[in-house]
Design an enzyme around this catalytic site. Structure first.
Site, PDB file in Angstrom:
ATOM      1  N   LYS A  13      -0.462  -8.370 -12.212  1.00  0.00           N
ATOM      2  CA  LYS A  13      -0.205  -9.120 -13.457  1.00  0.00           C
ATOM      3  C   LYS A  13       0.432 -10.480 -13.175  1.00  0.00           C
ATOM      4  O   LYS A  13       0.023 -11.490 -13.728  1.00  0.00           O
ATOM      5  CB  LYS A  13       0.769  -8.355 -14.380  1.00  0.00           C
ATOM      6  CG  LYS A  13       0.297  -7.024 -14.867  1.00  0.00           C
ATOM      7  CD  LYS A  13       1.250  -6.452 -15.908  1.00  0.00           C
ATOM      8  CE  LYS A  13       2.642  -6.140 -15.390  1.00  0.00           C
ATOM      9  NZ  LYS A  13       2.722  -5.037 -14.419  1.00  0.00           N
ATOM     10  N   ARG A  88       6.858  -3.012 -23.022  1.00  0.00           N
ATOM     11  CA  ARG A  88       6.704  -1.854 -22.132  1.00  0.00           C
ATOM     12  C   ARG A  88       6.918  -0.533 -22.868  1.00  0.00           C
ATOM     13  O   ARG A  88       6.788   0.526 -22.256  1.00  0.00           O
ATOM     14  CB  ARG A  88       7.734  -1.942 -21.011  1.00  0.00           C
ATOM     15  CG  ARG A  88       7.196  -2.462 -19.684  1.00  0.00           C
ATOM     16  CD  ARG A  88       8.398  -2.629 -18.801  1.00  0.00           C
ATOM     17  NE  ARG A  88       8.175  -2.558 -17.394  1.00  0.00           N
ATOM     18  CZ  ARG A  88       8.097  -3.634 -16.591  1.00  0.00           C
ATOM     19  NH1 ARG A  88       8.105  -4.826 -17.093  1.00  0.00           N
ATOM     20  NH2 ARG A  88       8.007  -3.467 -15.299  1.00  0.00           N
ATOM     21  N   ARG A 127       3.655  -3.594  -0.538  1.00  0.00           N
ATOM     22  CA  ARG A 127       4.577  -4.543  -1.164  1.00  0.00           C
ATOM     23  C   ARG A 127       6.029  -4.193  -0.820  1.00  0.00           C
ATOM     24  O   ARG A 127       6.845  -5.078  -0.590  1.00  0.00           O
ATOM     25  CB  ARG A 127       4.352  -4.504  -2.678  1.00  0.00           C
ATOM     26  CG  ARG A 127       5.287  -5.349  -3.481  1.00  0.00           C
ATOM     27  CD  ARG A 127       4.650  -5.626  -4.828  1.00  0.00           C
ATOM     28  NE  ARG A 127       5.606  -5.528  -5.899  1.00  0.00           N
ATOM     29  CZ  ARG A 127       5.302  -5.589  -7.193  1.00  0.00           C
ATOM     30  NH1 ARG A 127       4.041  -5.719  -7.573  1.00  0.00           N
ATOM     31  NH2 ARG A 127       6.217  -5.524  -8.114  1.00  0.00           N
ATOM     32  N   ARG A 135      13.397  -8.054  -3.235  1.00  0.00           N
ATOM     33  CA  ARG A 135      13.571  -7.336  -4.499  1.00  0.00           C
ATOM     34  C   ARG A 135      14.155  -5.965  -4.262  1.00  0.00           C
ATOM     35  O   ARG A 135      13.529  -5.122  -3.619  1.00  0.00           O
ATOM     36  CB  ARG A 135      12.224  -7.221  -5.237  1.00  0.00           C
ATOM     37  CG  ARG A 135      11.972  -8.404  -6.148  1.00  0.00           C
ATOM     38  CD  ARG A 135      10.686  -8.236  -6.922  1.00  0.00           C
ATOM     39  NE  ARG A 135      10.748  -7.163  -7.898  1.00  0.00           N
ATOM     40  CZ  ARG A 135       9.881  -7.047  -8.903  1.00  0.00           C
ATOM     41  NH1 ARG A 135       8.923  -7.934  -9.057  1.00  0.00           N
ATOM     42  NH2 ARG A 135       9.984  -6.057  -9.756  1.00  0.00           N
ATOM     43  N   ARG A 146       8.956   3.576 -11.029  1.00  0.00           N
ATOM     44  CA  ARG A 146       8.422   2.590 -11.975  1.00  0.00           C
ATOM     45  C   ARG A 146       7.005   2.970 -12.420  1.00  0.00           C
ATOM     46  O   ARG A 146       6.625   2.752 -13.567  1.00  0.00           O
ATOM     47  CB  ARG A 146       8.465   1.193 -11.356  1.00  0.00           C
ATOM     48  CG  ARG A 146       9.908   0.698 -11.256  1.00  0.00           C
ATOM     49  CD  ARG A 146      10.045  -0.497 -10.365  1.00  0.00           C
ATOM     50  NE  ARG A 146       9.265  -1.627 -10.815  1.00  0.00           N
ATOM     51  CZ  ARG A 146       8.915  -2.638 -10.042  1.00  0.00           C
ATOM     52  NH1 ARG A 146       9.267  -2.661  -8.785  1.00  0.00           N
ATOM     53  NH2 ARG A 146       8.226  -3.631 -10.532  1.00  0.00           N
TER      54      ARG A 146
HETATM   55  P1  AMP Z   1       8.894  -6.290 -13.467  1.00  0.00           P
HETATM   56  O1  AMP Z   1       9.214  -7.470 -12.619  1.00  0.00           O
HETATM   57  O2  AMP Z   1       8.144  -6.650 -14.710  1.00  0.00           O
HETATM   58  O3  AMP Z   1       8.245  -5.168 -12.710  1.00  0.00           O
HETATM   59  O4  AMP Z   1      10.297  -5.714 -13.987  1.00  0.00           O
HETATM   60  C1  AMP Z   1      11.294  -5.284 -13.091  1.00  0.00           C
HETATM   61  C2  AMP Z   1      12.278  -4.362 -13.803  1.00  0.00           C
HETATM   62  O5  AMP Z   1      12.917  -5.047 -14.884  1.00  0.00           O
HETATM   63  C3  AMP Z   1      11.659  -3.130 -14.451  1.00  0.00           C
HETATM   64  O6  AMP Z   1      11.482  -2.067 -13.531  1.00  0.00           O
HETATM   65  C4  AMP Z   1      12.691  -2.799 -15.522  1.00  0.00           C
HETATM   66  O7  AMP Z   1      13.849  -2.205 -14.964  1.00  0.00           O
HETATM   67  C5  AMP Z   1      13.082  -4.179 -16.008  1.00  0.00           C
HETATM   68  N1  AMP Z   1      12.185  -4.652 -17.083  1.00  0.00           N
HETATM   69  C6  AMP Z   1      11.323  -5.711 -17.044  1.00  0.00           C
HETATM   70  N2  AMP Z   1      10.672  -5.858 -18.198  1.00  0.00           N
HETATM   71  C7  AMP Z   1      11.111  -4.864 -19.016  1.00  0.00           C
HETATM   72  C8  AMP Z   1      10.805  -4.456 -20.343  1.00  0.00           C
HETATM   73  N3  AMP Z   1       9.879  -5.112 -21.077  1.00  0.00           N
HETATM   74  N4  AMP Z   1      11.479  -3.393 -20.857  1.00  0.00           N
HETATM   75  C9  AMP Z   1      12.403  -2.732 -20.146  1.00  0.00           C
HETATM   76  N5  AMP Z   1      12.732  -3.034 -18.874  1.00  0.00           N
HETATM   77  C10 AMP Z   1      12.099  -4.095 -18.303  1.00  0.00           C
END
Ligand code: AMP
Length: 195
Positions: A13, A88, A127, A135, A146
């Site tokens: 994404k 999400r 990754r 990260r 996740r």
């Molecule tokens: P991402 O970079 O989008 O994979 O997000 C990393 C982490 O941030 C996720 O595993 C969640 O802990 C938190 N996070 C990001 N976006 C959301 C969302 N829309 N709702 C809840 N938690 C989020």
């Protein structure tokens, strides 16, 4: 064009959102990036969410909805924006519909990047090896959490957007350029249908 890029962690994404920004100028609105910035800056929100992110769980809906609502008000979103990693959960999607309506905006399209689970685990392992130092939530265990969270809490959004007639799927198992071309084709079709 206001769009959502939808898919599990590792689906590509972020990469596809960056390519869309390059081609169309629409900014990428990534709640993950915003939350990581808050953690790095040590803000009150950052302190609240740090551990949750490290565990691979979802932060409270209220926090991400507020971040997105404020970000959409910025001038660079006027011609469109790309949501990456938001919404999400179904409550987040409902909150998004409500706040867009209030701002007299709407979503044009939700693009699901479809990736098979086995390949995803392989990508995730790769990754995790590559980004172990960048990260904290990219280690293999957290990435598996996740993925589980995605299946349990995020996939119910697919019927939600399908019912609105906004969902389009692209095959995310192709190389980056082919996925990008499929996304462009979906955008063109959607624009033609809307015209
Ligand atoms: P991402 O970079 O989008 O994979 O997000 C990393 C982490 O941030 C996720 O595993 C969640 O802990 C938190 N996070 C990001 N976006 C959301 C969302 N829309 N709702 C809840 N938690 C989020």
């Amino acid at each position: 064009m206001n769009l959502i890029l939808f898919g599990p962690p590792g689906a590509g994404k972020g990469t596809q959102a960056d390519l869309l920004t390059q081609r169309h100028g629409w900014p990428k609105l990534s709640t993950g990036d915003m939350l990581r910035a808050a953690v790095a800056a040590g803000t009150a929100t950052g302190r609240k969410v740090k551990k949750i992110i490290e565990r691979g769980e979802l932060v409270p809906d209220k926090i991400v909805v507020r971040l997105i609502s404020e970000r959409i008000d910025e001038a660079d979103c006027a011609d469109g924006f790309i949501l990456d990693g938001f919404p999400r959960t179904v409550p987040q999607a409902r909150a998004l519909d409500k706040l867009l309506k209030k701002k007299k905006l709407s979503l044009d399209i939700v693009i699901e990047i479809v990736v098979d689970d086995g390949a995803l685990l392989e990508r995730i392992r790769h990754r995790a090896r590559q980004s172990a130092e960048t990260r904290a939530d990219d280690n293999e265990d957290t990435l598996k959490t996740r993925l589980d969270v995605y299946h349990a809490q995020t996939t119910p959004l697919l019927p939600y957007y399908d019912r609105q007639g906004k969902l389009r799927k692209v095959d995310g198992m192709q190389d980056i350029e082919a996925v990008a071309a499929a996304i462009e084709a979906a955008l063109r079709t959607m624009a033609e249908e809307a015209a």
